[in-house]
Design an enzyme around this catalytic site. Structure first.
Site, short mmCIF file in Angstrom:
data_model
loop_
_atom_site.label_atom_id
_atom_site.label_comp_id
_atom_site.label_asym_id
_atom_site.label_seq_id
_atom_site.Cartn_x
_atom_site.Cartn_y
_atom_site.Cartn_z
N LYS A 1 -30.72 6.49 26.66
CA LYS A 1 -29.18 6.61 27.24
C LYS A 1 -28.94 5.61 28.15
O LYS A 1 -29.90 4.78 28.79
CB LYS A 1 -29.18 7.90 28.00
CG LYS A 1 -29.16 9.13 26.97
CD LYS A 1 -28.08 9.23 26.29
CE LYS A 1 -27.53 10.59 25.74
NZ LYS A 1 -27.03 11.56 26.77
N CYS B 1 13.41 13.22 42.61
CA CYS B 1 14.64 14.04 42.86
C CYS B 1 14.94 15.10 44.18
O CYS B 1 16.12 15.37 44.05
CB CYS B 1 15.04 14.70 41.45
SG CYS B 1 14.29 16.24 41.51
N LYS C 1 -24.98 4.75 19.99
CA LYS C 1 -25.04 6.51 19.98
C LYS C 1 -23.60 6.55 20.39
O LYS C 1 -23.02 6.35 21.48
CB LYS C 1 -25.93 7.02 20.99
CG LYS C 1 -26.02 8.39 20.95
CD LYS C 1 -26.95 8.82 22.09
CE LYS C 1 -27.10 10.60 21.83
NZ LYS C 1 -25.85 11.29 22.21
N CYS D 1 8.10 19.60 39.35
CA CYS D 1 9.41 19.62 39.69
C CYS D 1 10.11 20.55 38.89
O CYS D 1 9.97 20.37 37.54
CB CYS D 1 10.07 18.38 39.32
SG CYS D 1 11.67 18.16 39.68
N TYR E 1 -24.36 7.32 9.03
CA TYR E 1 -25.77 6.49 9.53
C TYR E 1 -26.96 7.13 8.88
O TYR E 1 -28.14 6.83 9.13
CB TYR E 1 -25.83 6.54 11.06
CG TYR E 1 -25.77 7.99 11.66
CD1 TYR E 1 -26.77 9.23 11.45
CD2 TYR E 1 -24.77 8.28 12.55
CE1 TYR E 1 -26.50 10.12 12.52
CE2 TYR E 1 -24.47 9.56 13.14
CZ TYR E 1 -25.50 10.45 12.90
OH TYR E 1 -25.54 11.74 13.71
N ASP F 1 -20.24 8.52 21.12
CA ASP F 1 -19.95 9.57 21.87
C ASP F 1 -18.92 10.48 21.03
O ASP F 1 -17.87 10.50 21.15
CB ASP F 1 -19.25 9.51 23.42
CG ASP F 1 -19.06 10.69 23.93
OD1 ASP F 1 -20.17 11.50 23.97
OD2 ASP F 1 -18.01 10.89 24.84
N CYS G 1 15.79 16.35 36.62
CA CYS G 1 15.18 15.35 37.21
C CYS G 1 15.06 14.02 36.37
O CYS G 1 14.67 13.99 35.10
CB CYS G 1 13.64 15.80 37.69
SG CYS G 1 12.91 14.58 38.33
N CYS H 1 10.40 17.35 45.03
CA CYS H 1 9.99 16.15 44.19
C CYS H 1 10.14 15.12 44.79
O CYS H 1 11.46 14.60 45.27
CB CYS H 1 10.77 16.48 42.67
SG CYS H 1 10.72 15.00 41.75
N SER I 1 -31.11 17.94 17.13
CA SER I 1 -30.87 17.15 18.14
C SER I 1 -31.80 15.95 18.38
O SER I 1 -33.01 16.26 17.80
CB SER I 1 -30.65 17.74 19.37
OG SER I 1 -31.74 18.83 19.89
N GLU J 1 -29.50 1.80 17.02
CA GLU J 1 -27.72 2.11 16.57
C GLU J 1 -27.38 2.44 17.85
O GLU J 1 -27.90 3.35 18.49
CB GLU J 1 -27.92 3.03 15.55
CG GLU J 1 -28.76 2.59 14.26
CD GLU J 1 -28.49 3.80 13.25
OE1 GLU J 1 -27.99 4.95 13.39
OE2 GLU J 1 -29.50 3.82 12.35
N TYR K 1 0.82 -1.25 -0.15
CA TYR K 1 -0.05 -0.13 -0.20
C TYR K 1 0.88 1.45 0.00
O TYR K 1 0.85 2.10 -0.86
CB TYR K 1 -0.90 0.05 1.17
CG TYR K 1 -1.70 1.24 1.23
CD1 TYR K 1 -3.05 1.40 0.82
CD2 TYR K 1 -1.27 2.08 2.04
CE1 TYR K 1 -3.76 2.27 0.93
CE2 TYR K 1 -1.96 3.45 2.46
CZ TYR K 1 -3.49 3.42 1.66
OH TYR K 1 -4.10 4.79 1.80
#
Length: 680
Positions: free
Chosen positions: A315, A412, A120, A428, A227, A122, A433, A409, A87, A118, A41
């Protein structure tokens, strides 16, 4: 060469390569059934790149090579949607989904309705327009009526076809998402840099799509599921189930887990199944989208001002558990960020046993009033990263202990603090370090510093873990034999190339050396200023606080950081090792006249001979300055191909605009000489 002089066999071969590459993209990304190796490819892509480079007149917007080149955009333009992107209404339990089903059946006067269920995703909703099968526009949802044109960023997503398998005019809609693995890696890097992590993959995807630098979008490896077909009747599609099949046929990636349900009970069973299985997916989902299957029935049901009546989001319930915080450990990231981690009584959450959870930073601990011994509530951020979200103060016994902010720290014992008042991360501040070495090496080898090609994250991991490299200077002492001991994947050719790059880095410009040292609060621009005032590392290391603060762009905090860096005994050892290795620590004598001294430039569009970083470096090396925005103080706007709104603003303000070739004349620069010197 003019277009008419291009041999017909070249045109034909370019078109053959484009079709073949898109076919293999379809096999790999949509069908998940590749028929050639990655190497084969890559050969096809490389051949196309070379032909298009030789015949740039034949480059088209839908060529697979357009996913590779990066652009820096001026802005995102607002474009009206062909149809509103509405929405969905939400529901969270079985009773509510049955109410939805009853409303649908009453409206349609039917006893039973077929649905498509289907997952949903995020992610971020987008609309994609194709003309004659070629991608011409990609929009965000925006306010539902108008969205932002993010076409160039969408071209960087491999699963979005630039050319469909049928030459149709069509608009489709879908979801852009960030895979779990990418999300975790991105958040880990952000935490180490002291930046707030993204709350969930949707926010991460949205932030990525709104990057003006398309390189960032390409590097974050977003993905897609499509979709929805606008005006499905034009393609003789009767149902949503038919549409999903058709979308896959023409080249889109469609989620394989959708289900055709004959009634609402099957929808509920599907929802229950994925409530349990969702954490097994390589991407995050927050519910199920339920759609009436037949388009004719969808049309009858219609929609409200905000949402369709024929679809609803079912949901998943949020998962949160209570457990006890029994201790806190401090992790030191590669950038020196000190991250507090909660040690918990083991508890099961979202299918896994959780023993540790993020406390983010010490400001977060104080804000939430979290103490050792508290009973705390734990969730998984974005369904992935366990985090303490709140405290059950009613269960306190009075024996709980304050979480102490570390004064040094834990790795160190170096000084800790914040870089500035806006920084939420405790760090730090010791640049040497050991916990920061890997990140320091990445900075040292980065393009803005020594630009050591081949010295990437994986090899750095091996060099540090093996003990071959204990500080920045050690890379200049590596031998071929030592590199062969790093294991598989590092062959003789790789070793030879890497050592050649390291040798070349010894003569890097001084400002790049200073940038690579990783001095706190000293980036590339400050490094250039330091070189202009101190022509060697020796002079810079001996500069007093007063001398540093006399420089206009160097404030007290930066000056103090520089002094502390060079006063550290380990810095002196490092500088001595670099000098002994033959690294040039003095600035070259100025071979270029300061032809652009005092001039202010802004750049817009795509340049032919330079990347944006390259032309900025050139302008600064010739005494000029570069700004991101047009103002009355701008002397010249350099205009490349496809300029943005900066051109209009420059015209309105009377700012002079020049082409790339006119800029080269103004700067008295010969592009051929630059290339021969391998400066660009």
């Amino acid at each position: 060469m003019r277009v008419k002089e291009i041999p017909e066999e070249i045109r034909r071969r370019i078109e053959e390569l484009r079709e073949e590459i898109e076919y293999h993209n379809y096999r790999y990304y949509v069908l998940a059934a590749p028929v050639i190796s990655d190497q084969e490819y890559d050969k096809l892509v490389q051949e196309l790149i070379e032909l298009e480079r030789a015949y740039p007149e034949l480059v088209t917007a839908d060529s697979p090579t357009q996913r590779i080149g990066d652009k820096v955009l001026d802005e995102f333009k607002s474009v009206e949607h062909s149809e509103p992107m509405l929405s969905l209404d939400n529901t969270y339990d079985e009773e509510q989904i049955r109410e939805f089903d009853n409303r649908v059946k009453r409206s349609l006067e039917l006893h039973s309705v077929e649905y498509v269920a289907e997952l949903k995703i995020d992610g971020v909703s987008v609309a994609l327009r194709y003309e004659e099968g070629r991608l011409v526009l990609g929009l965000t949802r925006g306010d539902g009526t108008r969205g932002e044109d993010i076409t160039e960023n969408l071209k960087k997503i491999r699963t979005i076809p630039l050319r469909l398998r049928q030459p149709v005019d069509v608009e489709v809609r879908g979801e852009i998402y960030m895979p779990t693995e990418v999300f975790e890696r991105l958040n880990s890097d952000r935490i180490e840099r002291g930046e707030p992590p993204f709350a969930n993959p949707r926010n991460a995807a949205a932030g990525t799509l709104r990057q003006l630098d398309t390189r960032i979008t390409r590097e974050r490896h977003l993905d897609s599921f499509i979709y929805y077909v606008v005006h499905p009747e034009r393609y003789d599609l009767k149902t949503q189930w038919d549409a999903l099949s058709w979308l896959k046929t023409v080249g889109f990636k469609v989620n394989p887990n959708s289900k055709l349900c004959s009634n609402v009970q099957e929808v509920i069973e599907y929802w229950k199944e994925w409530t349990k299985r969702k954490d097994q997916l390589p991407y995050w989902v927050d519910g199920v989208v339920v759609k009436v299957n037949q388009f004719e029935l969808q049309s009858t049901l219609g929609m409200t001002a905000k949402a369709p009546r024929w679809a609803i989001a079912f949901k998943f319930p949020a998962e949160r558990v209570e457990t006890r915080l029994i201790g806190v450990t401090i992790q030191v990231g590669r950038t020196g960020v000190l991250t507090p981690v909660a040690e918990l009584q083991p508890v099961q959450l979202a299918g896994t046993i959780v023993k540790r959870a993020s406390l983010h930073n010490f400001d977060y601990i104080q804000e939430k009033d979290i103490k050792i011994g508290d009973w705390v509530y734990v969730e998984k951020a974005g369904g992935i990263i366990p985090q303490v979200v709140s405290v059950d103060v009613n269960r306190r016994s009075g024996e709980e202990q304050q979480i102490q902010i570390p004064r040094v720290c834990p790795v160190c014992s170096g000084r800790v603090g914040k870089l500035n008042d806006e920084d939420v991360a405790l760090r730090c501040l010791n640049p040497h370090c050991p916990a920061k070495l890997k990140r320091s090496l990445e900075t040292f080898a980065a393009r803005s510093a020594l630009d050591i090609k081949g010295l990437g994250e994986k090899i750095i991991e091996k060099l540090v873990d093996s003990g071959l490299v204990k500080d920045l200077a050690d890379i200049f002492y590596l031998t071929p034999f030592e590199l062969t001991q790093l294991g598989s994947g590092i062959g003789h050719k790789t070793i030879a190339n890497l050592l050649s790059e390291i040798e070349k880095a010894k003569t890097a410009p001084l400002h790049k050396i200073i940038t690579g040292l990783g001095i706190p609060m000293v980036g590339e621009k400050t490094a250039r200023v330091l070189v202009q005032n101190f022509r060697s590392i020796k002079k810079l290391s001996n500069a007093s606080f007063e001398e540093l603060t006399q420089i206009q762009s160097i404030g007290p905090e930066v000056a103090r950081s520089i002094r502390e860096y060079f006063e550290d005994p380990k810095t002196k050892e490092l500088i001595e090792k670099l000098e002994k290795a033959g690294v040039r620590l003095e600035s070259e004598e100025e071979s270029k006249q300061q032809t652009l001294s005092g001039l202010n430039f802004v750049i817009t569009g795509v340049l032919k001979n330079f990347t944006r970083n390259q032309i900025e470096e050139l302008i600064q090396s010739l005494g000029g300055k570069v700004s991101d925005s047009i103002s009355r103080n701008t002397d010249y706007l350099i205009v490349g191909e496809k300029p943005g709104s900066k051109l209009e603003k420059a015209t309105s303000l009377g700012v002079k605009t020049i082409t790339e070739s006119e800029f080269l004349k103004l700067a008295k620069v010969d592009i051929k000489n630059l290339r021969q010197q391998k400066l660009f």
